[in-house]
Design a protein around this motif. Structure first.
Motif, PDB file in Angstrom:
ATOM      1  N   GLN A  55      -7.951  -0.085 -10.028  1.00 38.72           N
ATOM      2  CA  GLN A  55      -8.431   1.273  -9.804  1.00 38.72           C
ATOM      3  C   GLN A  55      -9.902   1.290  -9.399  1.00 38.72           C
ATOM      4  N   GLU A  56     -10.655   0.230  -9.737  1.00 36.80           N
ATOM      5  CA  GLU A  56     -12.081   0.197  -9.419  1.00 36.80           C
ATOM      6  C   GLU A  56     -12.320   0.199  -7.910  1.00 36.80           C
ATOM      7  N   TRP A  57     -11.378  -0.406  -7.159  1.00 36.19           N
ATOM      8  CA  TRP A  57     -11.609  -0.526  -5.715  1.00 36.19           C
ATOM      9  C   TRP A  57     -10.383  -0.152  -4.867  1.00 36.19           C
ATOM     10  N   ALA A  58      -9.360   0.370  -5.500  1.00 34.32           N
ATOM     11  CA  ALA A  58      -8.139   0.720  -4.770  1.00 34.32           C
ATOM     12  C   ALA A  58      -8.450   1.678  -3.619  1.00 34.32           C
ATOM     13  N   PRO A  59      -7.973   1.402  -2.417  1.00 33.26           N
ATOM     14  CA  PRO A  59      -8.306   2.249  -1.267  1.00 33.26           C
ATOM     15  C   PRO A  59      -7.696   3.631  -1.319  1.00 33.26           C
ATOM     16  N   TRP A  60      -6.655   3.818  -2.150  1.00 32.14           N
ATOM     17  CA  TRP A  60      -5.964   5.104  -2.177  1.00 32.14           C
ATOM     18  C   TRP A  60      -6.609   6.109  -3.117  1.00 32.14           C
ATOM     19  N   SER A  61      -7.432   5.637  -4.067  1.00 32.93           N
ATOM     20  CA  SER A  61      -7.952   6.545  -5.093  1.00 32.93           C
ATOM     21  C   SER A  61      -8.897   7.598  -4.524  1.00 32.93           C
ATOM     22  N   ASP A  62      -9.557   7.303  -3.392  1.00 37.01           N
ATOM     23  CA  ASP A  62     -10.443   8.293  -2.788  1.00 37.01           C
ATOM     24  C   ASP A  62      -9.655   9.460  -2.186  1.00 37.01           C
ATOM     25  N   SER A  90       0.600  10.684   2.592  1.00 31.33           N
ATOM     26  CA  SER A  90       0.146   9.463   3.257  1.00 31.33           C
ATOM     27  C   SER A  90       0.043   8.283   2.305  1.00 31.33           C
ATOM     28  N   ILE A  91       0.086   8.555   0.989  1.00 31.12           N
ATOM     29  CA  ILE A  91       0.005   7.482  -0.006  1.00 31.12           C
ATOM     30  C   ILE A  91       1.378   7.207  -0.598  1.00 31.12           C
ATOM     31  N   GLY A  92       1.992   8.236  -1.149  1.00 31.41           N
ATOM     32  CA  GLY A  92       3.334   8.065  -1.711  1.00 31.41           C
ATOM     33  C   GLY A  92       3.348   7.130  -2.905  1.00 31.41           C
ATOM     34  N   ASN A  93       4.475   6.446  -3.077  1.00 32.86           N
ATOM     35  CA  ASN A  93       4.649   5.527  -4.199  1.00 32.86           C
ATOM     36  C   ASN A  93       4.619   4.085  -3.697  1.00 32.86           C
ATOM     37  N   GLY A  94       4.193   3.193  -4.581  1.00 33.97           N
ATOM     38  CA  GLY A  94       4.152   1.786  -4.189  1.00 33.97           C
ATOM     39  C   GLY A  94       3.877   0.887  -5.372  1.00 33.97           C
ATOM     40  N   SER A  95       3.776  -0.411  -5.110  1.00 35.23           N
ATOM     41  CA  SER A  95       3.532  -1.365  -6.185  1.00 35.23           C
ATOM     42  C   SER A  95       3.004  -2.683  -5.629  1.00 35.23           C
ATOM     43  N   TYR A 157      -1.871   1.394  10.675  1.00 32.12           N
ATOM     44  CA  TYR A 157      -1.779   2.065   9.380  1.00 32.12           C
ATOM     45  C   TYR A 157      -2.400   1.218   8.272  1.00 32.12           C
ATOM     46  N   ILE A 158      -1.911  -0.013   8.111  1.00 32.99           N
ATOM     47  CA  ILE A 158      -2.382  -0.868   7.028  1.00 32.99           C
ATOM     48  C   ILE A 158      -3.828  -1.287   7.245  1.00 32.99           C
ATOM     49  N   GLY A 159      -4.186  -1.551   8.500  1.00 32.42           N
ATOM     50  CA  GLY A 159      -5.532  -2.025   8.787  1.00 32.42           C
ATOM     51  C   GLY A 159      -6.608  -1.094   8.263  1.00 32.42           C
ATOM     52  N   GLU A 160      -6.457   0.187   8.509  1.00 31.69           N
ATOM     53  CA  GLU A 160      -7.451   1.167   8.056  1.00 31.69           C
ATOM     54  C   GLU A 160      -7.532   1.219   6.538  1.00 31.69           C
ATOM     55  N   VAL A 161      -6.374   1.175   5.885  1.00 34.06           N
ATOM     56  CA  VAL A 161      -6.328   1.242   4.417  1.00 34.06           C
ATOM     57  C   VAL A 161      -6.979   0.007   3.804  1.00 34.06           C
ATOM     58  N   GLY A 165     -10.396  -0.468   1.421  1.00 36.45           N
ATOM     59  CA  GLY A 165     -10.332  -1.103   0.107  1.00 36.45           C
ATOM     60  C   GLY A 165     -11.298  -2.270  -0.017  1.00 36.45           C
ATOM     61  N   LEU A 166     -11.403  -3.092   1.014  1.00 35.12           N
ATOM     62  CA  LEU A 166     -12.305  -4.239   0.980  1.00 35.12           C
ATOM     63  C   LEU A 166     -13.766  -3.798   0.940  1.00 35.12           C
ATOM     64  N   GLU A 167     -14.098  -2.721   1.634  1.00 35.04           N
ATOM     65  CA  GLU A 167     -15.470  -2.221   1.594  1.00 35.04           C
ATOM     66  C   GLU A 167     -15.809  -1.708   0.188  1.00 35.04           C
ATOM     67  N   LYS A 168     -14.850  -1.056  -0.465  1.00 33.21           N
ATOM     68  CA  LYS A 168     -15.071  -0.604  -1.838  1.00 33.21           C
ATOM     69  C   LYS A 168     -15.233  -1.798  -2.771  1.00 33.21           C
ATOM     70  N   LEU A 169     -14.415  -2.833  -2.565  1.00 31.72           N
ATOM     71  CA  LEU A 169     -14.519  -4.044  -3.379  1.00 31.72           C
ATOM     72  C   LEU A 169     -15.895  -4.677  -3.220  1.00 31.72           C
ATOM     73  N   LYS A 170     -16.361  -4.772  -1.980  1.00 28.10           N
ATOM     74  CA  LYS A 170     -17.674  -5.355  -1.692  1.00 28.10           C
ATOM     75  C   LYS A 170     -18.781  -4.594  -2.431  1.00 28.10           C
ATOM     76  N   LYS A 171     -18.784  -3.273  -2.318  1.00 30.51           N
ATOM     77  CA  LYS A 171     -19.817  -2.465  -2.972  1.00 30.51           C
ATOM     78  C   LYS A 171     -19.758  -2.623  -4.485  1.00 30.51           C
ATOM     79  N   HIS A 172     -18.558  -2.680  -5.025  1.00 22.53           N
ATOM     80  CA  HIS A 172     -18.392  -2.770  -6.474  1.00 22.53           C
ATOM     81  C   HIS A 172     -18.898  -4.119  -6.991  1.00 22.53           C
ATOM     82  N   VAL A 173     -18.499  -5.206  -6.336  1.00 22.36           N
ATOM     83  CA  VAL A 173     -18.917  -6.541  -6.784  1.00 22.36           C
ATOM     84  C   VAL A 173     -20.425  -6.692  -6.667  1.00 22.36           C
TER      85      VAL A 173
END
Length: 215
Positions: A55-62, A90-95, A157-161, A165-173
């Protein structure tokens, strides 16, 4: 020929054309995005290997602050799993579920994105003083024309998501590794000297010389 019959025939021909084109599309599709993080691989890896930190960096939480995450299995490593449900279409369910974890090197995860099932991969390699993190998703389209057309749109679709997410991960780390600036303690006030009494016990008051008067 009746207009309705022409419409039906036209649609039939279109379906045949699309199906024929789909046969020429790839049977396996992969989308990948990467980012360079100013931290070594062993520092970044726990953020990925522990899905309870997702949840700290998940791309969908925004896009959906109310997204619901459910965890199962061990906290990290093989068998760790996170599932999400969202009312945002645009998010729906997943795992995601980790099926192979190589410390500070790579992760493999079974992935379900709104019913699109495949495999995700995280790869970490050195990049200067930091590390390059790549996030990929791939799936087999098989012989289904519909899945092959989905595969054609996967990167967009996946590329943008994944990029987000990776940019959020970078900022968080990098924020977690940033040195904290401590404020210096205030200097203690200088001691005030007081006249010392002589042995007789009387306080000595300095004699003041009167200022000269103007002539």
């Amino acid at each position: 020929m009746a207009p309705m019959m022409r419409l039906v025939l036209g649609l039939g021909v279109l379906v045949l054309i699309l199906s024929a084109v789909a046969l020429g599309l790839p049977a396996h599709v992969t989308a990948t995005r990467s980012v360079v993080i100013n931290a070594p691989e062993y520092v970044v890896f726990p953020y990925l290997n522990n899905l309870r930190r997702f949840q700290e960096w998940a791309p969908w939480s925004d896009k959906d602050p109310n997204i619901k995450l459910t965890y199962s299995g061990p906290p990290e490593g093989n068998g760790a799993k996170v599932e999400w449900t969202s009312e945002v279409p645009s998010i729906g369910n997943g795992s995601l579920q980790i099926i192979e974890s190589k410390p500070s090197s790579s992760l493999s995860l079974t992935t379900d994105l709104k019913g699109l099932q495949g495999l995700s991969y995280f790869d970490l390699v050195p990049a200067g003083a930091g590390s390059k993190v790549s996030w990929s998703f791939g799936f087999e389209t098989g012989s289904s024309p519909l899945k092959r057309w989905k595969g054609l749109m996967l990167d967009g679709y996946i590329g943008e998501v994944y990029e987000h997410g990776l940019e959020k991960l970078k900022k968080h780390v990098e924020a977690d590794r940033a040195p904290t600036i401590t404020q210096p303690a205030p200097a203690a006030p200088a001691p005030v000297e007081t006249p010392t009494a002589p042995e007789g016990g009387e306080t000595v008051v300095p004699e003041l010389t009167p200022a000269p008067q103007a002539q």
